[in-house]
Design an enzyme around this catalytic site. Structure first.
Site, PDB file in Angstrom:
ATOM      1  N   SER A 191      -4.828  -4.324   1.430  1.00 18.96           N
ATOM      2  CA  SER A 191      -3.849  -4.170   2.437  1.00 18.96           C
ATOM      3  C   SER A 191      -4.259  -4.390   3.885  1.00 18.96           C
ATOM      4  O   SER A 191      -3.315  -4.318   4.746  1.00 18.96           O
ATOM      5  CB  SER A 191      -2.863  -2.810   2.261  1.00 18.96           C
ATOM      6  OG  SER A 191      -3.999  -1.857   2.351  1.00 18.96           O
TER       7      SER A 191
ATOM      8  N   HIS B  81      -0.381   4.461  -0.041  1.00 17.67           N
ATOM      9  CA  HIS B  81      -0.966   5.588   0.364  1.00 17.67           C
ATOM     10  C   HIS B  81      -0.433   6.259   1.639  1.00 17.67           C
ATOM     11  O   HIS B  81      -0.135   5.471   2.584  1.00 17.67           O
ATOM     12  CB  HIS B  81      -2.426   5.276   0.527  1.00 17.67           C
ATOM     13  CG  HIS B  81      -3.173   5.154  -0.597  1.00 17.67           C
ATOM     14  ND1 HIS B  81      -3.262   3.687  -0.872  1.00 17.67           N
ATOM     15  CD2 HIS B  81      -3.979   5.675  -1.498  1.00 17.67           C
ATOM     16  CE1 HIS B  81      -3.956   3.604  -2.139  1.00 17.67           C
ATOM     17  NE2 HIS B  81      -4.519   4.750  -2.466  1.00 17.67           N
TER      18      HIS B  81
ATOM     19  N   ASP C  86       0.906  -1.216  -0.036  1.00 13.23           N
ATOM     20  CA  ASP C  86       0.025   0.020   0.051  1.00 13.23           C
ATOM     21  C   ASP C  86       0.835   1.437  -0.021  1.00 13.23           C
ATOM     22  O   ASP C  86       1.755   1.356   0.823  1.00 13.23           O
ATOM     23  CB  ASP C  86      -0.796  -0.098   1.222  1.00 13.23           C
ATOM     24  CG  ASP C  86      -1.903   0.955   1.126  1.00 13.23           C
ATOM     25  OD1 ASP C  86      -1.786   1.959   0.665  1.00 13.23           O
ATOM     26  OD2 ASP C  86      -3.263   0.632   1.633  1.00 13.23           O
TER      27      ASP C  86
END
Lengths: 215, 341
Positions: free
Chosen positions: A156, A105, A103
């Site tokens: 995730s 982000h 992930d």
């Protein structure tokens, strides 16, 4: 605090709340020598706290919070030299923060890191797409009190669970409090995977860490 | 109405015609491990082979009984042909962007020469998607609506120039943000039309980065809406469906104003309130929760949620966001059953 110092202090708070990077920096310069580095940091942190509250209430949005956080970080960088000599307040605890493997982000996670720093924690932000082993090393190395795991995708989120399971396997689970967050994550999910806490946004995350560490 | 094909039912629902029941179809990312195993087609290979993509795209219909087929499983193909590095992911995880080709150019406010949409979007994985849509139209198009997914301009701009730059730039360099969203919109518009020309009945555009988690309604209006509006005004052929994640209740009016033919909403929006607020002006697609009930709940929870969404009056019952690959078949089958009976 005399009237001049109080005005400078208030200007620092306001510049952060106005999300004005240049103004924050110039106000820090103007305050040096009159306010102590600790007083400057406290004022900036107060501003960030207010930004957090306005964000929670929908008066400010993520772009504002990002700019305010940047203003805070650039302002602290200006006085880093002064700080080392005069730092009085010790850390309230050591936090390792990161976005789990798979992930990338990390906007929200970085804001939580900044807010925790503002609240007096020593934060080791290990970044995004972080392998489980890296989290464990960072926890061990820093003797962390809290491990924060961020995940922004339904795929995730499962990795948050894996990190907790690995902590248990390695016999490290009791040494660290695990908090989880990210858009798809909920309190129910946090309970299910055996995390110690969940929060919906950055200000709540600060309150959560205070509560977990008895601060 | 029981002799309607799924295609007729979905298209009628999108025209907001009265039906005995709404269709149940996955308009968002639809692949799961359960379907991969049943069809012997897996991620990551299915992202880059049109045959495999088509087969897995039809899995929601063939394996689970949903009333659509839907191509592409991620939002990274457009950025990839524009220079972003992509980790292909695994069987249980989607491809992931590892870099943003114009991150530094954004910061330096550089003028960059971008390749033409025709050139890049007829190559690489975008071409795989176009080919997969053609296969789906040929093999399923008589019975099932073919949904194609792509990436919205604000989100694609973030993929190209880094989302953090974009969000920060909204306050610090708004003109630069607009420049990049406009540039991204050239690709989005071209690809939307190409998917329509390939025969897609619906092009579902995902614009997650423009959600209320990141932008205020005013920012949405200024930085995302104009480009969506322009694109939708030009689109010929397919129906457009705009998907935005998170609680979009505060921007439903703005989403309607983009001119999209349908709106796809997430579970964070109360379905009853959404239907009330939209008041028949545009069909709504959604919004059964992906995490709860689909991923974590029981089949009974899925039935309850599916029924609640249908009763609220959403025109197409669909998951509120892209499916997690780990959602068990029995939960998806329960959702289908809750609507189809």
């Amino acid at each position: 605090m005399n009237a001049q110092a109080e005005t400078l202090r208030k200007n620092l708070v306001d510049a952060i709340v106005e999300c004005d990077i240049d103004k924050t920096k110039s106000n820090v310069e103007a305050s040096r020598g009159i306010l102590s580095p600790q007083e400057i940091i406290d004022a900036l942190s107060e501003g960030m706290h207010e930004v957090g509250i306005k964000f929670e209430r929908g008066k400010l949005f993520l772009p504002h919070v990002m700019v305010a956080a940047n203003a805070m970080t650039s302002a602290v960088a200006l006085i880093e030299g002064d700080l080392a000599e005069s730092m009085t307040g010790g850390s309230r605890g050591h936090v390792v923060m990161g976005t789990v493997e798979g992930d990338v982000h990390d906007i929200g996670k970085s804001i939580v890191s900044t807010m925790l720093q503002c609240a007096g924690y020593d934060v080791n932000d290990v970044g995004r797409d972080v392998p489980t082993a890296t989290f464990l090393e960072a926890v061990k190395e820093g003797n962390a009190d809290v491990l924060g795991l961020s995940a922004l995708m339904t795929t995730s989120m499962q990795t948050q669970k894996e990190v907790i399971e690995t902590l248990i396997e390695k016999g490290m689970r009791k040494d660290v409090q695990v908090i989880v967050g990210g858009a798809p994550v909920t309190q129910a999910f946090s309970d299910k995977i055996g995390a110690d806490g969940y929060s919906e946004n950055a200000s709540e995350a600060v309150k959560l860490v205070h509560r977990l560490l008895g601060n | 109405m029981t002799d309607m094909t799924p295609r007729e039912r979905v298209l009628a629902a999108l025209r907001m015609e009265e039906l005995d029941r709404p269709p149940v179809a996955v308009f968002t990312q639809s692949a799961t491990i359960g379907q991969m195993e049943a069809l012997d087609v897996y991620w990551p290979e299915a992202h880059s082979d049109p045959r495999m993509m088509a087969k897995l795209s039809a899995g929601q219909a063939d394996v689970l009984g949903f009333e659509a087929v839907r191509a592409t499983f991620c939002l990274t193909s457009e950025a990839e042909v524009l220079g972003a590095e992509v980790d292909p992911g695994k069987m249980n995880s989607q491809p992931m962007l590892k870099s943003h080709p114009y991150k530094d150019a954004f910061k330096a406010k550089e003028e960059v020469d971008l390749p033409s949409p025709e050139e890049v979007l007829n190559s690489g994985r975008p071409k795989v998607i176009l080919d997969a849509v053609e296969i789906l139209v040929k093999e399923y198009g008589d019975r099932y609506p073919v949904i194609a997914g792509n990436t919205g301009p604000f989100t694609l701009a973030g993929h190209l120039a880094d989302t953090e730059n974009l969000v920060f730039g909204i306050i610090m360099s708004p003109d630069e943000v607009k420049k990049w969203v406009k540039a991204a919109a050239e690709y989005t518009d071209y690809f939307t039309q190409a998917l329509s020309d390939a025969g897609a009945d619906v092009v579902q555009m995902s614009e997650p980065t423009a959600s209320c988690d990141l932008l205020s309604p005013e920012m949405f209006e200024e930085f995302a809406s104009p480009y969506l509006k322009e694109g939708y005004a030009k689109l010929k052929g397919a129906k457009s469906c705009l998907h935005i994640c998170g609680n979009t209740y505060p921007i439903l009016e703005h989403m309607i104003a983009t001119g999209a033919d349908a709106l796809s909403i997430e579970e964070k929006v109360d379905p009853v309130k959404a239907v009330e607020s939209v008041a028949g002006r545009v069909p709504l697609v959604g919004n059964v929760g992906v995490v709860h009930p689909l991923l974590q709940g029981s089949p009974e929870d899925c039935i309850k949620h599916g029924k609640a969404v249908a009763a609220a009056g959403l025109n197409v019952v669909s998951p509120g966001c892209g499916l997690s690959a780990l959602i068990p078949n029995e939960n998806l089958l329960a959702l289908v059953k809750s609507v189809k009976g």
